[in-house]
Design an enzyme around this catalytic site. Structure first.
Site, short mmCIF file in Angstrom:
data_model
loop_
_atom_site.label_atom_id
_atom_site.label_comp_id
_atom_site.label_asym_id
_atom_site.label_seq_id
_atom_site.Cartn_x
_atom_site.Cartn_y
_atom_site.Cartn_z
N HIS A 25 2.69 -6.47 -5.93
CA HIS A 25 2.85 -6.68 -4.49
C HIS A 25 4.22 -7.27 -4.19
O HIS A 25 4.90 -6.85 -3.24
CB HIS A 25 1.76 -7.61 -3.95
CG HIS A 25 0.38 -7.08 -4.15
ND1 HIS A 25 -0.75 -7.85 -3.91
CD2 HIS A 25 -0.08 -5.87 -4.57
CE1 HIS A 25 -1.82 -7.12 -4.17
NE2 HIS A 25 -1.44 -5.93 -4.58
N HIS B 20 -2.42 1.86 -11.68
CA HIS B 20 -1.31 1.16 -12.33
C HIS B 20 -1.02 1.80 -13.69
O HIS B 20 0.14 1.95 -14.08
CB HIS B 20 -1.65 -0.32 -12.53
CG HIS B 20 -1.77 -1.10 -11.27
ND1 HIS B 20 -0.74 -1.18 -10.35
CD2 HIS B 20 -2.79 -1.85 -10.77
CE1 HIS B 20 -1.13 -1.94 -9.34
NE2 HIS B 20 -2.36 -2.35 -9.57
#
EC number: 3.5.1.108
Length: 294
Positions: A75, A259
């Site tokens: 993030h 991911h």
């Protein structure tokens, strides 16, 4: 177009998603060509943000080595990318970045507070020259050459609340802040007990995670966007691609990505020197690429 760093140091505090403990975070300026560097003050250990330093992608993107690790960096990395920051040092006193509200908007606010400073060295970008794809069954992530960089993302969950969602994101800082930065991470109520038995998601709450049951969202305020789930996956993907060390000038397409697949994609790109070109944005070359930094 010049490389950017921060104009001043800024500090913040937040809860770690997985350990649930308070974490202090400091963002500091760095000199040109330094890249993004994480520093664990409790270990006196630095980790360059690069694919070769990724050691785990199960629940988040994790940097580390035998000395220790730093988890949940995506993030923050996403916000750094959106702001065009080339060089920054991130100091943490724990093994993960704080989750804040589950999106990247708090990190955007920290970057706004810090401001940016131009360095007297040209910015460099990674221009994708040929298609690179990683697949896992019907799931895939792909980078292809383009004149107009976009992210095309589709997710599909066997859940009535999420279902199938698609979003097409055209990259600019303004577009990112308005449409991506506030999209929060999400999880399923049925998984919470299992995660906590593994000492994960101990800091997860309705204040930093969208929690989904079989047919409802538990957060009393509901969603920030009707398709907040896929927008958050785009936020994650931007953060994961930032590990390549440059803003990527190419089309990114994903179906049910992760991911893990993003990490494999970055490794595949770097393995094939014909797949990309590092372009220095001198006055003669920057015109073709400057839109992506608007």
């Amino acid at each position: 177009m010049k490389q950017l760093t921060l104009a001043k140091t800024v500090k913040g505090v937040g809860i770690g998603l997985h350990k649930g403990e308070p974490i202090e975070i400091t963002l500091e300026p760095l000199e040109a060509n330094s890249g993004i560097v994480f520093f664990r003050s409790d270990l006196n250990a630095s980790y360059k943000a690069s694919p070769e330093n990724v050691i785990n992608t199960q629940m988040a993107t994790v940097l580390g080595d035998e000395r220790g690790f730093i988890s949940t960096i995506e993030h923050l990395m996403s916000a750094i990318n959106a702001y065009g920051i080339d060089n920054v040092r991130i100091v943490l006193n724990a093994n993960e970045a704080p989750v804040m509200d589950g999106s990247s908007i708090s990190f955007c606010m920290m970057l706004d507070e810090a401001g940016v400073k131009e360095l007297d060295v040209p910015k460099k970008i990674m221009v994708i020259k040929k298609p690179i794809e990683v697949r896992d069954g019907n799931k895939f992530v792909r980078l292809t050459p383009t004149k107009e960089p976009r992210i095309n993302y589709t997710i599909k969950f066997d859940n009535a609340v999420i279902g199938e969602q698609s979003y097409n994101f055209e990259f600019s800082k303004k577009n990112y802040i308005e449409n991506i930065a506030r999209a929060r991470t999400f999880g399923f109520l049925k998984d919470v007990q299992a995660l906590r038995s593994m000492n994960l998601a101990l800091g997860g709450s309705l204040e930093n995670t969208i929690v989904v049951d079989e047919n409802r969202i538990l957060n009393p305020e509901g969603l920030r966007f009707k398709d907040e789930f896929v927008r958050h996956k785009i936020l994650d993907a931007i953060g994961d691609l930032t590990l390549l060390g440059y803003r990527v000038f190419g089309d990114y397409t994903s179906y049910a990505g992760s991911h893990h697949l993003n990490h494999l994609l970055t490794k595949e790109v770097l393995k094939d020197k014909d797949a990309y070109e590092i372009v220095s944005l001198e006055k003669t070359t920057q015109k073709a690429y400057e839109k992506v930094f608007a």
